[in-house]
Design a protein around this motif. Structure first.
Motif, PDB file in Angstrom:
ATOM      1  N   GLY A   1      56.318  22.351  53.627  1.00  0.00           N
ATOM      2  CA  GLY A   1      56.372  22.641  52.212  1.00  0.00           C
ATOM      3  C   GLY A   1      56.644  24.007  51.678  1.00  0.00           C
ATOM      4  N   ARG A   2      56.511  24.200  50.504  1.00  0.00           N
ATOM      5  CA  ARG A   2      57.201  25.575  50.080  1.00  0.00           C
ATOM      6  C   ARG A   2      55.903  26.395  50.303  1.00  0.00           C
ATOM      7  NH1 ARG A   2      54.471  26.324  45.086  1.00  0.00           N
ATOM      8  NH2 ARG A   2      53.708  24.201  44.065  1.00  0.00           N
ATOM      9  N   GLU A   3      56.146  27.780  50.027  1.00  0.00           N
ATOM     10  CA  GLU A   3      55.067  28.787  50.132  1.00  0.00           C
ATOM     11  C   GLU A   3      54.134  28.768  49.255  1.00  0.00           C
ATOM     12  OE1 GLU A   3      57.419  32.310  52.889  1.00  0.00           O
ATOM     13  OE2 GLU A   3      57.042  32.612  50.738  1.00  0.00           O
ATOM     14  N   GLN A   4      52.829  28.913  49.506  1.00  0.00           N
ATOM     15  CA  GLN A   4      51.855  29.073  48.715  1.00  0.00           C
ATOM     16  C   GLN A   4      51.285  30.537  48.637  1.00  0.00           C
ATOM     17  OE1 GLN A   4      48.323  26.722  49.447  1.00  0.00           O
ATOM     18  NE2 GLN A   4      47.315  27.155  47.396  1.00  0.00           N
ATOM     19  N   LYS A   5      51.067  31.169  47.534  1.00  0.00           N
ATOM     20  CA  LYS A   5      50.758  32.388  47.315  1.00  0.00           C
ATOM     21  C   LYS A   5      49.423  32.604  46.783  1.00  0.00           C
ATOM     22  CE  LYS A   5      55.224  34.713  48.201  1.00  0.00           C
ATOM     23  NZ  LYS A   5      56.142  35.623  47.692  1.00  0.00           N
ATOM     24  N   ILE A   6      48.342  33.393  47.076  1.00  0.00           N
ATOM     25  CA  ILE A   6      47.047  33.486  46.237  1.00  0.00           C
ATOM     26  C   ILE A   6      46.879  35.146  46.258  1.00  0.00           C
ATOM     27  CG2 ILE A   6      44.546  32.888  46.414  1.00  0.00           C
ATOM     28  CD1 ILE A   6      45.300  30.229  47.852  1.00  0.00           C
ATOM     29  N   LEU A   7      46.423  35.524  45.221  1.00  0.00           N
ATOM     30  CA  LEU A   7      46.210  36.706  44.997  1.00  0.00           C
ATOM     31  C   LEU A   7      44.522  36.907  45.234  1.00  0.00           C
ATOM     32  CD1 LEU A   7      46.893  39.662  44.349  1.00  0.00           C
ATOM     33  CD2 LEU A   7      46.429  39.263  41.665  1.00  0.00           C
ATOM     34  N   PHE A   8      44.091  37.726  46.013  1.00  0.00           N
ATOM     35  CA  PHE A   8      42.666  37.927  46.248  1.00  0.00           C
ATOM     36  C   PHE A   8      42.153  39.233  45.386  1.00  0.00           C
ATOM     37  CE2 PHE A   8      43.064  34.835  49.265  1.00  0.00           C
ATOM     38  CZ  PHE A   8      41.697  34.406  49.562  1.00  0.00           C
ATOM     39  N   LEU A   9      41.283  39.442  44.599  1.00  0.00           N
ATOM     40  CA  LEU A   9      40.770  40.548  43.732  1.00  0.00           C
ATOM     41  C   LEU A   9      39.448  40.669  44.098  1.00  0.00           C
ATOM     42  CD1 LEU A   9      41.641  42.798  41.718  1.00  0.00           C
ATOM     43  CD2 LEU A   9      41.136  41.097  40.042  1.00  0.00           C
ATOM     44  N   LEU A  10      39.271  41.745  44.727  1.00  0.00           N
ATOM     45  CA  LEU A  10      37.858  42.305  44.913  1.00  0.00           C
ATOM     46  C   LEU A  10      37.375  43.511  44.042  1.00  0.00           C
ATOM     47  CD1 LEU A  10      39.140  40.800  47.694  1.00  0.00           C
ATOM     48  CD2 LEU A  10      37.373  42.503  48.874  1.00  0.00           C
ATOM     49  N   SER A  11      36.221  43.119  43.640  1.00  0.00           N
ATOM     50  CA  SER A  11      35.664  44.242  42.736  1.00  0.00           C
ATOM     51  C   SER A  11      34.094  43.741  42.660  1.00  0.00           C
ATOM     52  CB  SER A  11      36.395  43.924  41.392  1.00  0.00           C
ATOM     53  OG  SER A  11      36.104  42.440  40.945  1.00  0.00           O
ATOM     54  N   ARG A  12      33.610  44.758  41.691  1.00  0.00           N
ATOM     55  CA  ARG A  12      32.220  44.569  41.405  1.00  0.00           C
ATOM     56  C   ARG A  12      32.058  43.941  39.991  1.00  0.00           C
ATOM     57  NH1 ARG A  12      28.758  46.823  45.044  1.00  0.00           N
ATOM     58  NH2 ARG A  12      29.610  48.373  46.517  1.00  0.00           N
ATOM     59  N   THR A  13      31.037  43.284  39.806  1.00  0.00           N
ATOM     60  CA  THR A  13      30.539  42.827  38.260  1.00  0.00           C
ATOM     61  C   THR A  13      30.055  43.864  37.812  1.00  0.00           C
ATOM     62  OG1 THR A  13      28.466  42.073  39.061  1.00  0.00           O
ATOM     63  CG2 THR A  13      30.258  40.635  39.427  1.00  0.00           C
ATOM     64  N   GLU A  14      29.493  43.673  36.307  1.00  0.00           N
ATOM     65  CA  GLU A  14      28.870  44.736  35.621  1.00  0.00           C
ATOM     66  C   GLU A  14      27.480  45.306  36.361  1.00  0.00           C
ATOM     67  OE1 GLU A  14      28.693  43.391  31.567  1.00  0.00           O
ATOM     68  OE2 GLU A  14      30.844  43.413  31.228  1.00  0.00           O
ATOM     69  N   ALA A  15      26.845  44.173  36.970  1.00  0.00           N
ATOM     70  CA  ALA A  15      25.618  44.431  37.589  1.00  0.00           C
ATOM     71  C   ALA A  15      25.788  45.208  38.877  1.00  0.00           C
ATOM     72  CB  ALA A  15      24.817  43.093  37.639  1.00  0.00           C
ATOM     73  N   GLY A  16      27.099  45.352  39.411  1.00  0.00           N
ATOM     74  CA  GLY A  16      27.239  46.170  40.521  1.00  0.00           C
ATOM     75  C   GLY A  16      27.397  45.065  41.608  1.00  0.00           C
ATOM     76  N   GLU A  17      27.369  43.870  41.655  1.00  0.00           N
ATOM     77  CA  GLU A  17      27.381  42.853  42.646  1.00  0.00           C
ATOM     78  C   GLU A  17      28.853  42.710  43.141  1.00  0.00           C
ATOM     79  OE1 GLU A  17      24.823  41.746  44.413  1.00  0.00           O
ATOM     80  OE2 GLU A  17      23.500  42.905  42.832  1.00  0.00           O
ATOM     81  N   PRO A  18      29.175  42.679  44.408  1.00  0.00           N
ATOM     82  CA  PRO A  18      30.545  42.219  45.019  1.00  0.00           C
ATOM     83  C   PRO A  18      31.062  40.950  44.639  1.00  0.00           C
ATOM     84  CG  PRO A  18      29.134  43.266  46.568  1.00  0.00           C
ATOM     85  CD  PRO A  18      28.245  42.899  45.566  1.00  0.00           C
ATOM     86  N   THR A  19      32.418  40.692  44.290  1.00  0.00           N
ATOM     87  CA  THR A  19      32.753  39.498  43.749  1.00  0.00           C
ATOM     88  C   THR A  19      34.510  39.293  44.038  1.00  0.00           C
ATOM     89  OG1 THR A  19      32.988  37.923  42.046  1.00  0.00           O
ATOM     90  CG2 THR A  19      33.521  40.097  41.594  1.00  0.00           C
ATOM     91  N   VAL A  20      34.778  38.232  44.519  1.00  0.00           N
ATOM     92  CA  VAL A  20      36.219  38.026  44.614  1.00  0.00           C
ATOM     93  C   VAL A  20      36.748  37.009  43.847  1.00  0.00           C
ATOM     94  CG1 VAL A  20      35.675  36.497  46.835  1.00  0.00           C
ATOM     95  CG2 VAL A  20      37.988  37.331  46.420  1.00  0.00           C
ATOM     96  N   LEU A  21      37.925  37.297  43.173  1.00  0.00           N
ATOM     97  CA  LEU A  21      38.536  36.337  42.296  1.00  0.00           C
ATOM     98  C   LEU A  21      39.863  35.744  42.854  1.00  0.00           C
ATOM     99  CD1 LEU A  21      38.701  34.926  39.591  1.00  0.00           C
ATOM    100  CD2 LEU A  21      40.182  37.078  38.534  1.00  0.00           C
ATOM    101  N   LEU A  22      39.986  34.564  43.146  1.00  0.00           N
ATOM    102  CA  LEU A  22      41.237  33.936  43.725  1.00  0.00           C
ATOM    103  C   LEU A  22      42.341  33.612  42.684  1.00  0.00           C
ATOM    104  CD1 LEU A  22      39.122  34.093  46.090  1.00  0.00           C
ATOM    105  CD2 LEU A  22      40.233  32.164  46.990  1.00  0.00           C
ATOM    106  N   LEU A  23      43.517  34.164  42.636  1.00  0.00           N
ATOM    107  CA  LEU A  23      44.292  33.584  41.678  1.00  0.00           C
ATOM    108  C   LEU A  23      45.462  33.219  42.222  1.00  0.00           C
ATOM    109  CD1 LEU A  23      44.035  36.941  39.220  1.00  0.00           C
ATOM    110  CD2 LEU A  23      42.913  34.714  38.983  1.00  0.00           C
ATOM    111  N   PRO A  24      45.766  31.977  42.231  1.00  0.00           N
ATOM    112  CA  PRO A  24      47.116  31.209  42.848  1.00  0.00           C
ATOM    113  C   PRO A  24      48.268  31.444  41.930  1.00  0.00           C
ATOM    114  CG  PRO A  24      45.252  29.612  42.624  1.00  0.00           C
ATOM    115  CD  PRO A  24      44.965  30.615  41.769  1.00  0.00           C
TER     116      PRO A  24
END
Length: 363
Positions: free
Chosen positions: A110-133
């Motif tokens: 099949g075709r390629e699939q691309k996902i952007l991984f965005l690592l940051s902190r919330t307003e409370a300072g907790e680490p989080t990751v957002l996955l954006l296809p």
């Protein structure tokens, strides 16, 4: 004379009673003239702080500001694969059907699939990751620890992808150190009709080398070797497995009201008068059908081999690439992991797209 002694004793008693010093108190012996005072005792030694082992490093994500990388998945399709149609039965030399062999599910490209991984902190300072296809699929968000351990928010093969690319060792590591990842490569809980009987796995990540880089940087090279296999039996959809409970329909009225109508009451009476022998024969037939469909042997295996270079000071991947190979037999299909070979490559993203940063702050 006696009066004088009595008066002297009384005076001594009064003087001792008025004194502030307790009776029998010991007084220090005065130091002889010219003697030197003893030196003060030396202070207690304070324990020296433990020096970090120069041959070991602590691998952590640098989340002082948002960090992003792009995961490109190519090869077999990322979605669930359809099982191949059953081939026509083969005939032997004497016209008899040859024994059916469990066929391996074909790989699909099949075709390629691309996902952007965005690592940051919330307003409370907790680490989080957002996955954006990048193909417009549904976004996913997960909470994680400082070392990239996925705490909550992902499941299935998407969680495995995050574990492989995010999770770092908990303790300081040096060349030759090994550790495990919290990955579940072969998850058959969502496969209908499959009963696992055996499972084996190898889970190993190794720090191959630690070499100096430019500007005081250190480059840690990691090697990945993970394998997990599950075998069991797969029943056709709609069939009952041997030993499953069968609801006894004897005496059930299926929700109909037979008490208010005389005609219905007579019909119920006629049904109940059915011979017990016929009922037993019917139950024996159902049990025989159940025992004839125990399921066919089926198995699934996934193997991950990869290599990555982590920048210790910068706190992110410089390069990362892995090959995910999935093999299945007996018509078993793993959700989100079709049979075949997939390649995952990571590349840092700088600068981070503004639209991705805007989605990061959305709740």
């Amino acid at each position: 004379m006696n009066r004088r002694l009595v008066g002297l004793l009384a005076a001594l008693c009064l003087l001792s009673a008025c004194s502030d010093e307790p009776v029998g108190q010991m007084e220090p012996i005065p130091r002889p003239a010219g003697a030197q005072a003893p030196p003060p005792p030396p202070p207690a030694p304070t324990p020296a702080p433990e020096r970090p082992d120069p041959s070991k490093v602590v691998l952590r994500w640098n989340l002082q500001e948002p960090t992003a990388f792009l995961a490109t998945i190519s090869g077999a399709t990322a979605g669930p694969a359809r099982s191949a149609p059953a081939p026509a039965p083969r005939r032997g030399k004497k016209g008899k059907e040859a024994p059916e062999q469990p066929a391996e599910a074909p790989a699909s490209s099949g075709r390629e699939q691309k996902i952007l991984f965005l690592l940051s902190r919330t307003e409370a300072g907790e680490p989080t990751v957002l996955l954006l296809p990048q193909d417009g699929g549904e976004e996913d968000r997960a909470s994680m620890s400082e070392r990239g351990f996925v705490l909550d928010g992902l499941s299935g093969q998407l969680r495995n992808l995050a574990v492989l690319t995010l999770e770092l060792p908990a303790d300081p590591v040096g060349p030759g150190a090994q550790w495990r990842l919290a990955a579940n490569l072969v998850d058959t809980t969502g496969v209908p009709g499959f009963t696992p009987s055996d499972s084996q796995q190898k889970n190993e990540v190794k720090l191959v080398s630690l070499i100096p880089g430019d500007g005081g940087e250190q480059v840690a090279t990691l090697a990945y070797e993970l394998t997990q296999s599950v075998s069991g039996r797969l029943r056709p959809e709609g069939s009952h497995g041997a030993g499953e409970d069968e609801e006894d329909e004897e005496g059930h009225d299926h929700g109909h009201d037979h008490g208010h109508d005389e005609k219905n009451a007579l019909e119920v009476k006629r049904l109940k008068s059915t011979s017990k022998a016929a009922q037993k024969a019917s139950m024996s037939t159902r049990k025989a059908l159940k025992t004839r469909t125990p399921g066919t042997p089926a198995s699934a295996e996934m193997r991950v081999t990869g290599r990555g270079e982590f920048l210790v000071k910068t706190g992110q991947w410089r390069t990362w690439e892995a090959t995910l190979t999935t093999r299945t037999t007996g018509g078993l299909v793993l959700p989100g992991a079709p049979a075949g070979e997939r390649t995952v490559r990571l590349s840092p993203v700088k600068p981070i797209p503004p639209e991705a940063l805007q989605k990061r702050v959305k709740k």
